[in-house]
Design an enzyme around this catalytic site. Structure first.
Site, PDB file in Angstrom:
ATOM      1  CG  ASN A 284      22.689   2.360  46.634  1.00 31.73           C
ATOM      2  OD1 ASN A 284      22.131   3.458  46.545  1.00 31.73           O
ATOM      3  ND2 ASN A 284      23.761   2.168  47.411  1.00 31.73           N
ATOM      4  CD1 TRP A 285      19.926   2.828  40.385  1.00 29.62           C
ATOM      5  CD2 TRP A 285      18.098   4.112  40.183  1.00 29.62           C
ATOM      6  NE1 TRP A 285      19.033   2.165  39.571  1.00 29.62           N
ATOM      7  CE2 TRP A 285      17.901   2.927  39.428  1.00 29.62           C
ATOM      8  CE3 TRP A 285      17.073   5.063  40.206  1.00 29.62           C
ATOM      9  CZ2 TRP A 285      16.735   2.687  38.703  1.00 29.62           C
ATOM     10  CZ3 TRP A 285      15.908   4.820  39.474  1.00 29.62           C
ATOM     11  CH2 TRP A 285      15.751   3.642  38.737  1.00 29.62           C
ATOM     12  CE  LYS A 286      26.688   3.184  45.524  1.00 31.83           C
ATOM     13  NZ  LYS A 286      28.068   2.865  45.756  1.00 31.83           N
TER      14      LYS A 286
ATOM     15  CG  HIS B 178      25.944   2.680  51.329  1.00 33.54           C
ATOM     16  ND1 HIS B 178      27.160   3.223  50.981  1.00 33.54           N
ATOM     17  CD2 HIS B 178      25.656   1.753  50.383  1.00 33.54           C
ATOM     18  CE1 HIS B 178      27.581   2.635  49.869  1.00 33.54           C
ATOM     19  NE2 HIS B 178      26.691   1.742  49.480  1.00 33.54           N
TER      20      HIS B 178
ATOM     21  CD  GLU C 114      26.700  -2.530  49.907  1.00 32.98           C
ATOM     22  OE1 GLU C 114      26.336  -2.752  48.765  1.00 32.98           O
ATOM     23  OE2 GLU C 114      26.765  -1.392  50.386  1.00 32.98           O
TER      24      GLU C 114
ATOM     25  N   GLY D 212      32.404  -0.472  44.152  1.00 30.26           N
ATOM     26  CA  GLY D 212      32.844   0.343  43.010  1.00 30.26           C
ATOM     27  C   GLY D 212      34.243   0.042  42.521  1.00 30.26           C
TER      28      GLY D 212
ATOM     29  CB  SER E 114      32.307  -4.981  42.437  1.00 29.19           C
ATOM     30  OG  SER E 114      33.015  -3.779  42.650  1.00 29.19           O
TER      31      SER E 114
HETATM   32  P1  PGA Z   1      28.699  -1.047  43.450  1.00 31.06           P
HETATM   33  O1  PGA Z   1      28.006  -0.362  44.736  1.00 31.06           O
HETATM   34  O2  PGA Z   1      27.782  -2.155  42.992  1.00 31.06           O
HETATM   35  O3  PGA Z   1      28.842   0.049  42.455  1.00 31.06           O
HETATM   36  O4  PGA Z   1      30.014  -1.583  43.920  1.00 31.06           O
HETATM   37  C1  PGA Z   1      27.313  -1.128  45.672  1.00 31.06           C
HETATM   38  C2  PGA Z   1      26.867  -0.257  46.813  1.00 31.06           C
HETATM   39  O5  PGA Z   1      27.582   0.681  47.184  1.00 31.06           O
HETATM   40  O6  PGA Z   1      25.771  -0.490  47.381  1.00 31.06           O
END
Ligand code: PGA
Length: 255
Positions: free
Chosen positions: A10-12, A99, A175, A181, A218
């Protein structure tokens, strides 16, 4: 299908157009090699402008491309929105919905997310549904209530379309918002409890559904082995660590 393990990047909005395209082209050979490992499915989820180029680039490969969102509407006067139909035509095979960043920053409701899931099924795109509790809910022992609400609202909608679909696929990514994050992951027992709750909710819904459980928040190259060992774990939704090829590769190779 059942023993496939998913690695969803997930590159957001963390990579701009040039960065995403150069990631795909510079790491092309390595990505192809990773995707050829048995029982591993890699799904890259770049932002909208990159989707078509990415599906073209990986056309002949086992790498799939996913979107990060779609509209809950089929078509019409919805400026700035992108329909599931357009995603399908662009070659997209997966799409993240619900999300926590969309739920909190863009106020998406369970009802809207359920509509998005339906739009995706109409286009034969596999939804990657994200669910998870906030830190407050976690601390107040409300995880079960939050997950129940988020999952049941989707299952109820899927029940309505059962007549037209044979066993739709649904990837459900647990999640916890407080793990995204932050570098912190929950105890494995907490994840296991949530997974068994989701399995129970699917069972109670009495619908024919091919569900796959993922974890996100994370995930990195040091915690991936312990996460792998959690029962029913069939994949990771990876944010930050997926934007660095070396880290992503280590996660895919860890098991
Ligand atoms: P992260 O994000 O791995 O940077 O915690 C995961 C996500 O938001 O899908």
């Amino acid at each position: 299908m059942h023993d496939t393990f998913y690695y969803i990047a997930n590159w957001k909005m963390n990579m701009h157009f040039h960065q995403a395209i150069s990631f795909c082209s510079q790491e092309y050979e390595q990505l192809i090699n990773l995707s050829q490992l048995p029982r591993k499915q890699i799904v890259l989820c770049p932002s909208f402008p990159v989707l078509f180029s990415a599906t073209q680039l990986f056309k002949e490969s086992r790498i799939s491309i996913g979107a990060q969102n779609c509209s809950e509407h089929k078509a019409g006067a919805y400026t700035g929105e992108v329909s599931a139909q357009s995603l399908n035509q662009a070659g997209v095979r997966f799409c993240i919905v619900g999300h926590s960043e969309r739920r909190t920053l863009f106020c998406e409701s369970n009802e809207q997310i359920a509509q998005k899931v339906l739009r995706l099924y109409e286009q034969k795109i596999v939804p990657i549904l994200c669910v998870g509790e906030s830190i407050e809910a976690y601390q107040n022992d409300q995880t079960k209530t939050v997950i129940q609400e988020q999952v049941i609202s989707i299952l109820e909608k899927i029940a309505l379309i059962q007549y037209s679909l044979f066993s739709p696929r649904l990837l459900i990514a647990y999640e916890p918002v407080w793990a995204i994050g932050t570098g912190t992951i929950p105890d494995t027992s907490h994840i296991k409890t949530v997974f068994s709750l989701i399995k129970e909710l699917i069972h109670q819904a009495n619908i024919s559904l091919e569900a796959t459980l993922l974890y996100g928040g994370s995930v990195n190259e040091t915690n991936s082995s312990v996460l792998h060992s959690i029962p029913w774990m069939q994949g990771f939704l990876i944010g930050g660590a997926s934007t660095d090829f070396q880290m992503f590769e280590k996660i895919v190779l860890s098991k």
